[in-house]
Design a protein around this motif. Sequence first.
Motif, PDB file in Angstrom:
ATOM      1  N   ASP A  39     -49.942 -42.854   4.149  1.00 42.31           N
ATOM      2  CA  ASP A  39     -51.080 -42.510   3.296  1.00 42.31           C
ATOM      3  C   ASP A  39     -52.264 -43.448   3.445  1.00 42.31           C
ATOM      4  O   ASP A  39     -53.407 -43.042   3.303  1.00 42.31           O
ATOM      5  CB  ASP A  39     -50.643 -42.566   1.816  1.00 42.31           C
ATOM      6  CG  ASP A  39     -49.707 -41.403   1.480  1.00 42.31           C
ATOM      7  OD1 ASP A  39     -49.616 -40.474   2.303  1.00 42.31           O
ATOM      8  OD2 ASP A  39     -49.079 -41.448   0.403  1.00 42.31           O
ATOM      9  N   THR A  78     -54.841 -42.515   6.214  1.00 43.24           N
ATOM     10  CA  THR A  78     -55.717 -41.414   5.785  1.00 43.24           C
ATOM     11  C   THR A  78     -56.716 -41.897   4.730  1.00 43.24           C
ATOM     12  O   THR A  78     -57.907 -41.558   4.778  1.00 43.24           O
ATOM     13  CB  THR A  78     -54.860 -40.280   5.189  1.00 43.24           C
ATOM     14  OG1 THR A  78     -53.747 -40.070   6.063  1.00 43.24           O
ATOM     15  CG2 THR A  78     -55.645 -39.009   5.055  1.00 43.24           C
ATOM     16  N   ARG A  79     -56.218 -42.707   3.796  1.00 47.02           N
ATOM     17  CA  ARG A  79     -57.082 -43.191   2.735  1.00 47.02           C
ATOM     18  C   ARG A  79     -58.175 -44.124   3.274  1.00 47.02           C
ATOM     19  O   ARG A  79     -59.344 -44.027   2.876  1.00 47.02           O
ATOM     20  CB  ARG A  79     -56.199 -43.964   1.741  1.00 47.02           C
ATOM     21  CG  ARG A  79     -56.784 -44.095   0.380  1.00 47.02           C
ATOM     22  CD  ARG A  79     -55.677 -44.488  -0.584  1.00 47.02           C
ATOM     23  NE  ARG A  79     -56.083 -45.620  -1.384  1.00 47.02           N
ATOM     24  CZ  ARG A  79     -55.252 -46.348  -2.122  1.00 47.02           C
ATOM     25  NH1 ARG A  79     -53.961 -46.072  -2.139  1.00 47.02           N
ATOM     26  NH2 ARG A  79     -55.710 -47.352  -2.844  1.00 47.02           N
ATOM     27  N   GLU A 137     -59.378 -44.103   6.305  1.00 45.46           N
ATOM     28  CA  GLU A 137     -60.339 -43.267   7.042  1.00 45.46           C
ATOM     29  C   GLU A 137     -61.311 -42.598   6.078  1.00 45.46           C
ATOM     30  O   GLU A 137     -62.527 -42.555   6.323  1.00 45.46           O
ATOM     31  CB  GLU A 137     -59.591 -42.202   7.855  1.00 45.46           C
ATOM     32  CG  GLU A 137     -58.819 -42.783   9.034  1.00 45.46           C
ATOM     33  CD  GLU A 137     -58.038 -41.745   9.833  1.00 45.46           C
ATOM     34  OE1 GLU A 137     -57.794 -41.991  11.018  1.00 45.46           O
ATOM     35  OE2 GLU A 137     -57.668 -40.688   9.272  1.00 45.46           O
ATOM     36  N   LYS A 138     -60.801 -42.098   4.980  1.00 43.66           N
ATOM     37  CA  LYS A 138     -61.629 -41.396   4.003  1.00 43.66           C
ATOM     38  C   LYS A 138     -62.636 -42.369   3.365  1.00 43.66           C
ATOM     39  O   LYS A 138     -63.818 -42.048   3.225  1.00 43.66           O
ATOM     40  CB  LYS A 138     -60.712 -40.794   2.925  1.00 43.66           C
ATOM     41  CG  LYS A 138     -61.359 -39.727   2.103  1.00 43.66           C
ATOM     42  CD  LYS A 138     -60.313 -38.771   1.503  1.00 43.66           C
ATOM     43  CE  LYS A 138     -60.947 -37.863   0.467  1.00 43.66           C
ATOM     44  NZ  LYS A 138     -61.206 -38.522  -0.837  1.00 43.66           N
ATOM     45  N   HIS A 145     -66.405 -37.703   9.453  1.00 46.26           N
ATOM     46  CA  HIS A 145     -65.088 -38.112   9.939  1.00 46.26           C
ATOM     47  C   HIS A 145     -65.040 -39.595  10.286  1.00 46.26           C
ATOM     48  O   HIS A 145     -66.026 -40.159  10.753  1.00 46.26           O
ATOM     49  CB  HIS A 145     -64.722 -37.353  11.230  1.00 46.26           C
ATOM     50  CG  HIS A 145     -64.794 -35.877  11.104  1.00 46.26           C
ATOM     51  ND1 HIS A 145     -63.818 -35.128  10.499  1.00 46.26           N
ATOM     52  CD2 HIS A 145     -65.750 -35.003  11.515  1.00 46.26           C
ATOM     53  CE1 HIS A 145     -64.160 -33.848  10.534  1.00 46.26           C
ATOM     54  NE2 HIS A 145     -65.329 -33.742  11.145  1.00 46.26           N
ATOM     55  N   ARG A 197     -58.911 -38.154  17.681  1.00 42.82           N
ATOM     56  CA  ARG A 197     -57.604 -38.233  17.036  1.00 42.82           C
ATOM     57  C   ARG A 197     -56.488 -37.887  18.034  1.00 42.82           C
ATOM     58  O   ARG A 197     -55.441 -38.531  18.084  1.00 42.82           O
ATOM     59  CB  ARG A 197     -57.580 -37.266  15.849  1.00 42.82           C
ATOM     60  CG  ARG A 197     -56.687 -37.676  14.716  1.00 42.82           C
ATOM     61  CD  ARG A 197     -56.863 -36.766  13.511  1.00 42.82           C
ATOM     62  NE  ARG A 197     -58.082 -37.019  12.749  1.00 42.82           N
ATOM     63  CZ  ARG A 197     -58.266 -38.082  11.976  1.00 42.82           C
ATOM     64  NH1 ARG A 197     -57.335 -38.990  11.863  1.00 42.82           N
ATOM     65  NH2 ARG A 197     -59.394 -38.255  11.313  1.00 42.82           N
TER      66      ARG A 197
END
Length: 403
Positions: A45, A48-49, A51-52, A62, A233
């Motif tokens: 997680d 992803t976090r 990156e966000k 992105h 990616r």
Amino acid sequence: MSTSFEPGAPTPDDVVPLCVPSIGGNAWEYVKDCLDTGWVSSVGDYVTRFEKMTAERLGAKHAVAVVNGTSALHVALVCSGVQAGDEVLVSSLTFIATANAVRYAGATAIPIDAEADYWQIDPTKIEEFLSLECTRVGDRWINRRSGRRVSAIVPAHILGHPVDLDPILETAHRYGLKVVEDAAEGLGASYKGRAVGRIAPVGCLSFNGNKLITTGGGGMVVTDDDALAARARYLTTQAKDDPIEYVHGELGYNYRLTNLQAALGCAQMEQLDDHITAKRRIAAAYRRSLSDVPGVTLMPEAPWADSVYWLYTIGVDEDRFGMSSRELLKRLAAERVQSRPLWQPMHRSPVHSEGSFQQCPVADRLNRDALSLPSSVELTSREQERVIQAVRAAACGGRRQAA
Ligand SMILES: *Cc1c(COP(=O)(O)O)cnc(C)c1O
């Protein structure tokens, strides 16, 4: 006494290091969470976090997390269409990673000089190279001397100060070149109100130990382009075509950031504004205290720039200051203050001088005269006062009287 310790390495209490990480906020909590749950590797997680958070911070669509800034540049160049045998224009005055990434993509780096005002890559020298040295063949621009296609420009925002990007983007558009921003030293800086790293179609960040924020080692590719992000990616995760079978459609890379590193990254990103505030406070104190020292040039900031002053760097005029930048470095080391010159410019690098076509007198002069002073986020005012007093005492050779 050692003055060559790595950033982040334990230092003797009384040494003022050049730039070491500041680990605070939720770092322990997030990293412990990874350890407690076992989610330490390339899935989780926090990746992803992180990156966000990065995408949101820069206002980009992105962000793709990778193992370091160099791999971010490599994959951004490949995704921008740079091919083996191409040439790519880069800042001559930058950390060698910028040019190395070009080589990893199979291309040759062409070093471009800095401009004297803000020390960044000079847009007029880019235009000069393209208009004087290159010929149009179909829709390509070919370097007449080498016969190679010029395909991209990589401006590096050095020392936390933005490059003057608008004229570079305009030139790139006219010559059909891609632009990849090297924002490794510029996270949080802005150019005419726009976040550095997301002004060109693709930008790259570094989270090395001495950068604005750190994940130990890490990097990010930032873009608004859906297809480019998807491809970045794909390539950074071994170009895996099937979720179950080990089928790989092309040559990929193992460039994915780990969850453990991303956990630290999330905590660091929460602190970015505090880090920038500290850097700007440090810069303001150096500016105030060194402005009257003969032969010292203060670090510039353009009217269109919000610099994050990654490393506060001064110019030392040997004649007026009374000693060279390298003599000052030794003098500061004797006072247990760590300082550092700027990088050997790429046109002098034994690895990259091959692509050199133009003289780079500004990069040469900055390499000779510039010296970066301690700039850690947690630098105390007492430590900074020691640095300032050591520089002042060295002025005019520490012997002669100030003019
Ligand atoms: C640090 C840096 C890089 C490379 O980043 P790493 O994370 O160390 O690979 C690239 N370009 C510049 C200008 C840098 O300062």
